[in-house]
Design a protein around this motif. Structure first.
Motif, PDB file in Angstrom:
ATOM      1  N   VAL A 140      24.780  17.896 -59.825  1.00 58.97           N
ATOM      2  CA  VAL A 140      24.479  18.804 -60.941  1.00 58.97           C
ATOM      3  C   VAL A 140      25.372  18.413 -62.103  1.00 58.97           C
ATOM      4  CG1 VAL A 140      24.449  21.185 -61.753  1.00 58.97           C
ATOM      5  CG2 VAL A 140      23.813  20.673 -59.386  1.00 58.97           C
ATOM      6  N   THR A 141      24.759  18.200 -63.257  1.00 58.41           N
ATOM      7  CA  THR A 141      25.495  17.780 -64.447  1.00 58.41           C
ATOM      8  C   THR A 141      25.259  18.761 -65.584  1.00 58.41           C
ATOM      9  OG1 THR A 141      25.219  15.449 -63.833  1.00 58.41           O
ATOM     10  CG2 THR A 141      25.857  15.914 -66.106  1.00 58.41           C
ATOM     11  N   GLY A 142      26.335  19.209 -66.200  1.00 60.40           N
ATOM     12  CA  GLY A 142      26.247  20.072 -67.366  1.00 60.40           C
ATOM     13  C   GLY A 142      26.910  19.409 -68.564  1.00 60.40           C
ATOM     14  N   ARG A 143      26.331  19.595 -69.730  1.00 60.93           N
ATOM     15  CA  ARG A 143      26.842  18.936 -70.929  1.00 60.93           C
ATOM     16  C   ARG A 143      26.741  19.868 -72.128  1.00 60.93           C
ATOM     17  NH1 ARG A 143      24.373  13.290 -73.508  1.00 60.93           N
ATOM     18  NH2 ARG A 143      26.030  12.917 -75.044  1.00 60.93           N
ATOM     19  N   ALA A 144      27.748  19.829 -72.992  1.00 56.08           N
ATOM     20  CA  ALA A 144      27.756  20.621 -74.223  1.00 56.08           C
ATOM     21  C   ALA A 144      28.194  19.737 -75.374  1.00 56.08           C
ATOM     22  CB  ALA A 144      28.691  21.815 -74.092  1.00 56.08           C
ATOM     23  N   MET A 145      27.430  19.751 -76.469  1.00 60.06           N
ATOM     24  CA  MET A 145      27.776  19.021 -77.682  1.00 60.06           C
ATOM     25  C   MET A 145      27.847  20.009 -78.834  1.00 60.06           C
ATOM     26  SD  MET A 145      25.293  15.668 -77.267  1.00 60.06           S
ATOM     27  CE  MET A 145      26.104  14.796 -78.631  1.00 60.06           C
ATOM     28  N   HIS A 146      28.914  19.891 -79.629  1.00 65.83           N
ATOM     29  CA  HIS A 146      29.100  20.813 -80.737  1.00 65.83           C
ATOM     30  C   HIS A 146      29.643  20.063 -81.944  1.00 65.83           C
ATOM     31  CE1 HIS A 146      29.859  24.569 -82.820  1.00 65.83           C
ATOM     32  NE2 HIS A 146      31.103  24.164 -83.072  1.00 65.83           N
ATOM     33  N   ARG A 205      30.277  16.886 -63.942  1.00 63.33           N
ATOM     34  CA  ARG A 205      29.309  16.551 -62.883  1.00 63.33           C
ATOM     35  C   ARG A 205      29.913  16.895 -61.530  1.00 63.33           C
ATOM     36  NH1 ARG A 205      28.270  11.813 -59.643  1.00 63.33           N
ATOM     37  NH2 ARG A 205      26.043  11.555 -59.148  1.00 63.33           N
ATOM     38  N   PHE A 206      29.127  17.633 -60.741  1.00 60.20           N
ATOM     39  CA  PHE A 206      29.502  17.957 -59.370  1.00 60.20           C
ATOM     40  C   PHE A 206      28.570  17.207 -58.434  1.00 60.20           C
ATOM     41  CE2 PHE A 206      28.713  20.436 -55.514  1.00 60.20           C
ATOM     42  CZ  PHE A 206      29.994  20.518 -55.004  1.00 60.20           C
ATOM     43  N   TYR A 207      29.143  16.550 -57.415  1.00 60.77           N
ATOM     44  CA  TYR A 207      28.354  15.708 -56.514  1.00 60.77           C
ATOM     45  C   TYR A 207      28.742  15.996 -55.073  1.00 60.77           C
ATOM     46  CZ  TYR A 207      27.202  11.464 -53.862  1.00 60.77           C
ATOM     47  OH  TYR A 207      26.754  10.574 -52.914  1.00 60.77           O
ATOM     48  N   VAL A 208      27.734  15.988 -54.178  1.00 58.17           N
ATOM     49  CA  VAL A 208      27.985  16.143 -52.753  1.00 58.17           C
ATOM     50  C   VAL A 208      26.902  15.389 -51.992  1.00 58.17           C
ATOM     51  CG1 VAL A 208      26.629  18.278 -52.551  1.00 58.17           C
ATOM     52  CG2 VAL A 208      28.478  17.810 -50.917  1.00 58.17           C
ATOM     53  N   ASP A 209      27.262  14.816 -50.844  1.00 59.59           N
ATOM     54  CA  ASP A 209      26.262  14.142 -50.022  1.00 59.59           C
ATOM     55  C   ASP A 209      26.509  14.444 -48.550  1.00 59.59           C
ATOM     56  OD1 ASP A 209      28.184  12.356 -48.949  1.00 59.59           O
ATOM     57  OD2 ASP A 209      27.855  10.903 -50.548  1.00 59.59           O
ATOM     58  N   ASP A 210      25.571  14.003 -47.696  1.00 61.53           N
ATOM     59  CA  ASP A 210      25.686  14.310 -46.271  1.00 61.53           C
ATOM     60  C   ASP A 210      26.553  13.310 -45.523  1.00 61.53           C
ATOM     61  OD1 ASP A 210      23.948  12.188 -46.368  1.00 61.53           O
ATOM     62  OD2 ASP A 210      22.324  13.146 -45.252  1.00 61.53           O
ATOM     63  N   TRP A 211      27.257  12.440 -46.237  1.00 65.83           N
ATOM     64  CA  TRP A 211      28.284  11.606 -45.622  1.00 65.83           C
ATOM     65  C   TRP A 211      29.651  12.282 -45.710  1.00 65.83           C
ATOM     66  CZ3 TRP A 211      27.593   5.685 -46.936  1.00 65.83           C
ATOM     67  CH2 TRP A 211      26.384   5.242 -46.364  1.00 65.83           C
ATOM     68  N   GLY A 212      29.686  13.464 -46.302  1.00 69.49           N
ATOM     69  CA  GLY A 212      30.928  14.211 -46.395  1.00 69.49           C
ATOM     70  C   GLY A 212      31.689  14.009 -47.685  1.00 69.49           C
TER      71      GLY A 212
END
Length: 354
Positions: free
Chosen positions: A222-228, A241-248
């Motif tokens: 999941v990636t979130g971005r803000a430009m101002h 960015r938050f990342y997770v997989d099934d390899w732990g």
């Protein structure tokens, strides 16, 4: 050998908001760039890219690119695989077509081929985007599939398959005249051979076994971005960015960039990025006995990195020039053969528009 995970989608950005249907037929651009990566682990990569696009009489934008990587390495991974310094070239050719269905929606179709002496890949991508809320929001959906043929140098009998496919959905929203927010979710699945044919595990008793990671891997991000925009000449760009997989593996990436228009033609961008991940559930620095899954790949270990960089850009009437330098420090927490490394990337690019 390099694992190339071809991108699934192109996410809409505030710097490229023009619809295909808004551009005049015959317009286009050509960009040429040269970059060099060098690190303290005795690896150097020189990358040359030529990229061009042209708008056809129909609402279609055609893009094509050619990329050549020249790699030279005597890193810890190479030495631990009982080989000497190696050099190789990777060539990538790709094309995409961006088709405008209406003033509010467009689709993308693309194909990329990448090859080197022990790796061949074929990738296709499909994408769709639609403007919402009077063009103040954009929805993007994409799918990508890559088939990789993994070989081993000087061994014609070694050939493995690796298939990667993924989907992404993204939403961008203009909050006001100076603020843009976006969020995207990516799901990908890899099935097939995901190790290195050159990487072996040495057990405590001296026995040597080939690396053997699982054949399947599911990733979520999941990636979130803000430009101002601050004032009329400054832009702040923040991304997480938050990342997770099934390899732990679980990772966090945060990046902050600041762009300043120095004059009508010159601009300066400063950025910093931080990354941290924990190791895969089956990763060990050393194995006392054979296990079903084994790896000593440092990219699957616990590590963090921090990057700072600067980019200077010039925009002329029909041509642009940019130069950049990025420095990244890596720290491996549970990889005894290499506790850290420093990498520097320099680049120069020229774009001609008509």
């Amino acid at each position: 050998m390099r694992l190339q995970l071809i991108a699934v989608i192109a996410i809409w950005s505030a710097t490229a908001r023009a619809q295909v249907t808004d551009q005049e037929a015959g317009t286009g651009d050509v960009k040429s760039s040269l970059a060099m990566y060098a690190d303290s682990d005795k690896t150097t990569v020189v990358t040359s890219v030529v990229d061009g696009s042209v708008r056809l009489p129909q609402p279609v934008l055609i893009n094509a690119h050619a990329l050549v990587d020249a790699v030279s390495s005597a890193s810890v991974d190479v030495v631990s695989a009982a080989t000497t310094r190696f050099t190789e070239n990777r060539v990538e050719l790709g094309t995409t077509a961006q088709i405008g269905f209406s003033q509010a929606s467009e689709g993308t179709i693309g194909y990329t081929h990448s090859g080197e002496n022990d790796w061949q890949s074929h990738a296709v991508e499909l994408g769709f985007s639609r403007d919402l809320a009077k063009k103040n929001a954009k929805l993007t959906i994409g799918y990508g599939f890559t088939r990789n043929y993994v070989g081993r140098a000087h061994d014609p009998n070694f050939e493995k398959l690796l298939d990667i496919q993924g989907v992404q959905i993204g939403l961008s929203q203009v909050l006001d005249k100076k603020t843009l927010l976006s969020i995207a979710y990516t799901l990908s699945y890899a099935g097939g051979y995901q190790g290195s044919p050159y990487r072996f595990i040495t057990l405590m008793d001296g026995f040597s076994a080939p690396e053997s990671p699982p054949d399947a891997r599911t990733r979520h991000a999941v990636t979130g971005r803000a430009m101002h925009m601050i004032g009329s000449a400054n832009v702040i760009d923040a991304e997480y960015r938050f990342y997770v997989d099934d390899w732990g593996i679980l990772s966090h990436t945060a990046e902050l960039a600041f762009t300043r228009e120095l004059t009508n033609a010159w601009s300066l961008r400063l950025r910093a990025r931080g990354y941290h991940q924990n190791h895969a559930s089956f990763y060990e620095e050393t194995y006392t006995m054979p296990m079903r899954y084994m790896t000593v790949d440092r990219e699957l270990s616990t590590f963090w990195d921090g990057m700072v960089g600067a980019k200077l850009g010039y925009t002329g009437d029909n041509w642009d020039l940019d130069a950049k330098v990025d420095t990244t420090v890596y720290r491996f927490e549970d990889y005894a053969r290499l506790r850290g490394r420093v990498a520097v990337v320099t680049g120069l690019g020229v774009t001609w528009r008509w």
